[in-house]
Enzyme design. Structure first.
Site, PDB file in Angstrom:
ATOM      1  N   SER B  75     -24.844   1.803  -2.787  1.00 51.62           N
ATOM      2  CA  SER B  75     -25.471   2.494  -4.097  1.00 51.62           C
ATOM      3  C   SER B  75     -25.847   1.601  -4.980  1.00 51.62           C
ATOM      4  CB  SER B  75     -24.214   3.420  -4.996  1.00 51.62           C
ATOM      5  OG  SER B  75     -23.961   4.428  -3.954  1.00 51.62           O
ATOM      6  N   THR B  76     -27.073   2.131  -6.085  1.00 55.10           N
ATOM      7  CA  THR B  76     -27.875   1.111  -6.648  1.00 55.10           C
ATOM      8  C   THR B  76     -28.898   1.826  -7.476  1.00 55.10           C
ATOM      9  OG1 THR B  76     -27.458  -0.720  -5.372  1.00 55.10           O
ATOM     10  CG2 THR B  76     -29.682  -0.487  -6.203  1.00 55.10           C
ATOM     11  N   THR B  77     -29.565   1.211  -8.377  1.00 48.90           N
ATOM     12  CA  THR B  77     -30.873   1.668  -8.631  1.00 48.90           C
ATOM     13  C   THR B  77     -31.633   0.342  -8.816  1.00 48.90           C
ATOM     14  OG1 THR B  77     -30.107   3.511  -9.929  1.00 48.90           O
ATOM     15  CG2 THR B  77     -32.350   2.929 -10.482  1.00 48.90           C
ATOM     16  N   LYS B 108     -28.854  -7.795  -7.125  1.00 51.37           N
ATOM     17  CA  LYS B 108     -29.463  -6.979  -6.229  1.00 51.37           C
ATOM     18  C   LYS B 108     -31.008  -7.104  -5.991  1.00 51.37           C
ATOM     19  CE  LYS B 108     -26.343  -3.112  -7.073  1.00 51.37           C
ATOM     20  NZ  LYS B 108     -26.095  -2.015  -7.717  1.00 51.37           N
ATOM     21  N   SER B 230     -29.528   5.258  -5.211  1.00 49.30           N
ATOM     22  CA  SER B 230     -28.911   6.608  -5.567  1.00 49.30           C
ATOM     23  C   SER B 230     -29.362   6.944  -6.720  1.00 49.30           C
ATOM     24  CB  SER B 230     -27.364   6.659  -5.348  1.00 49.30           C
ATOM     25  OG  SER B 230     -27.002   5.526  -6.122  1.00 49.30           O
TER      26      SER B 230
END
Lengths: 258, 315
Positions: B75-77, B108, B230
């Site tokens: 999960s990440t943006t 990231k 996500s």
């Protein structure tokens, strides 16, 4: 072989003479530290001679282009694999020299039925501080010499000695900008070139040329050649510190050289 | 002494050992046997090194979806926008496993070479390995072939790595959907002198390019922006709105405008997506924001980000 040592020594000496004869006219390479890193330069005729090996390691060589290419790839491949397998910080010049290159050079030189490498190689490693910079010269027979401030590659030992004694007059590294380093490097190159054109083995044969003659030698070489220079630069962004200087930067240094 | 005598001597001396003792027995490389045409994966294979076990499908006995009791970090943006000087690319710092926050300082947005950056979403273990292989591959090509790998070559290399990971992605434990941002130095006619900001008009082209990948490795160029992870579903529409009807088009924004816009978007994503972190004022944890311009990859400092947050909160 043990029962015929003299024949082996004779064969080795013949091989040494042959290789040195091939190297004698090679265009010298000068390497010296400046206030933002290390610079290597030479004048060549289209065949590239200064290469990036790893993040902080560069290479130059004189000799047969095919041998230079094979050994350049060997050291580049080994450094790349090692950097990936462990970490890039684990790749260093000491290990590449002693565990890969010197051994390979010596083995090829002494295997008298095999092909020898016609090559002399100069490697540079940029340290975390200027006093940690390293120049390593590997001779065709696997002998290694290490310097910290500056180093040279020439066709013979006499040429190298003369070039090094000229380099000894260079200003302190901290006071030497890139342009000044390039000029000093070209002067040193001219000293080596002048000696390589003389048919003399006399260690007392001093080049004895002034600045004007040095410039003339360089200008003459530039009629059918071009300056190649690469730097390992502390100011470079990212982990890779090597870059080739652009023609514009080299031209600027030439114009400032008066 | 003729050649036959040399051979005789060599026999008397015993076989000449030809294999140099390289740094590692497994990576034994011989001169003349090392021409891999710049392909780093072939070099590793030759040296007997497997490229990250996670990237190689193997029979581990696992079938179907991952068991529910294995918690995989994900999960990440991440967001990339083309702005006036090139591309700005950013990501939040949170790594989660299930409903747990396991780390709040994850990186990231990873620099690959002087002019390219990979922003990762999905499984960090695989994503970091992909980024590492990519970085070494680009470097190896440049060092061995004496030229930069072309833009198309770089895109295909990343495609290949993502495709090789398909088996893991299908098992639901190793999917990676990255954004690749690059500054194409061959297309930089206008970047030396940055144009004045323009509003509602398309600015002149710069070399910044954004590429989006699917799980099979297909790549698509996103002209103006891309977002994945996500939290991306909450901000994709906002990006479209800003770019179409905003006061200043994304690619006409200067660095400060682009930074503030990106921080607002990450903040919005974190508001609705529990797996995305915003700006943690108490812990002084900021998103990672990088620029990819003609001058190379730059990192926007935490101090600058704090300044932008402060300026934005007073508006």
């Amino acid at each position: 072989m043990r029962d015929e040592p003299y024949r082996w020594i004779e064969a080795i000496q013949d091989r040494r003479d042959y290789i040195e004869d091939q190297l004698r006219l090679g265009s010298p390479v000068v390497g010296l530290g400046y206030n933002e890193g290390m610079v290597m330069l030479t004048i060549g005729r289209g065949q590239r001679k200064i290469f990036e090996v790893h993040d902080r390691i560069a290479l130059s060589a004189i000799g047969h282009p095919a041998d230079i290419e094979r050994l350049r790839m060997l050291v580049t491949d080994t450094a790349s694999v090692q950097g990936f397998q462990n970490a890039t910080e684990d790749v260093n010049l000491h290990r590449l020299t002693n565990f890969v290159l010197a051994h390979t050079f010596k083995q090829a030189f002494e295997s008298i039925v095999g092909e020898a490498f016609i090559i002399k190689m100069l490697l540079a490693e940029l340290g975390n501080a200027p006093e940690q910079n390293r120049w390593t010269l590997i001779n065709y027979d696997g002998n290694v010499r290490t310097d910290t401030v500056a180093s040279v590659l020439g066709g013979t030992e006499i040429i190298e000695e003369r070039m090094k004694s000229y380099l000894a007059n260079a200003p302190a590294q901290a006071d030497l900008g890139l342009n000044a380093a390039l000029q000093f490097g070209l002067e040193t190159w001219a000293v080596g070139k002048e000696l390589s054109l003389r048919d003399s083995e006399d260690p007392e044969d001093e080049p004895d040329i002034d600045a004007e003659q040095m410039r003339a030698i360089v200008d003459e070489a530039l009629k059918d050649g071009e300056i190649e220079a690469g730097v390992l630069e502390t100011t470079q962004r990212g982990a890779s510190k090597f870059r080739l200087l652009s023609p514009v930067e080299i031209q600027a240094a030439l114009e400032a050289w008066n | 002494m003729n050649h036959e005598e040399f051979e005789h001597l060599a026999v008397a001396r015993g076989p000449v050992p030809r294999e140099p003792s390289t740094l590692s027995a497994r990576s034994a490389l011989l001169p003349g046997e090392t021409n891999h045409k710049g392909d780093f994966l072939s070099l590793l294979k030759h040296a007997g090194i497997e490229t990250g076990s996670a990237l190689t499908p193997r029979d581990t006995g696992a079938r179907g979806p991952v068991p529910h009791d294995i918690e995989i970090a994900h999960s990440t943006t991440v967001i990339a926008v083309r702005y006036r000087n090139g591309v700005m690319i950013a990501g939040d710092r949170r790594a989660t496993a299930g409903t747990s926050v396991i780390y709040d300082k994850a990186e990231k947005v990873l620099q690959i070479d002087r002019h390219s950056v990979l922003a990762i979403s999905g499984s960090p273990a695989i994503a970091y390995e992909i980024a590492r292989i990519l970085e070494h591959s680009f470097q190896y090509f440049r060092r061995s072939q004496l030229q930069e790998l072309s833009l198309e070559g770089k895109l295909r290399m990343l495609s290949r790595l993502i495709r090789d990971n398909l088996a893991m992605a299908l098992q639901g434990i190793g999917g990676v959907i990255p954004i690749f941002a690059i500054y194409d130095t061959k297309n930089n006619a206008t970047t030396a002198a940055a144009p004045e900001p323009v509003t509602h008009e398309r600015s002149t082209e710069n070399g910044g390019k954004i590429f989006f990948y699917d799980a099979l490795g297909a790549h698509f160029e996103n002209v103006d922006f891309a977002t994945t992870g996500s939290g991306s579903i909450w901000i994709r529409g906002v990006l479209r709105y800003l770019n179409r009807w905003g006061e200043t088009r994304l690619e006409a924004m200067d660095e400060r405008q682009a930074t503030i816009t990106i921080l607002r978007l990450l903040d919005t994503a974190s508001e609705y997506d529990a797996a995305t972190s915003g700006y943690n004022a108490k812990a002084q944890i900021f998103p990672t924001v990088k620029t990819v311009t003609q001058d190379g990859v730059g990192t926007v400092s935490d101090e600058y980000l704090e300044e932008c947050y402060a300026e934005d909160s007073t508006q």
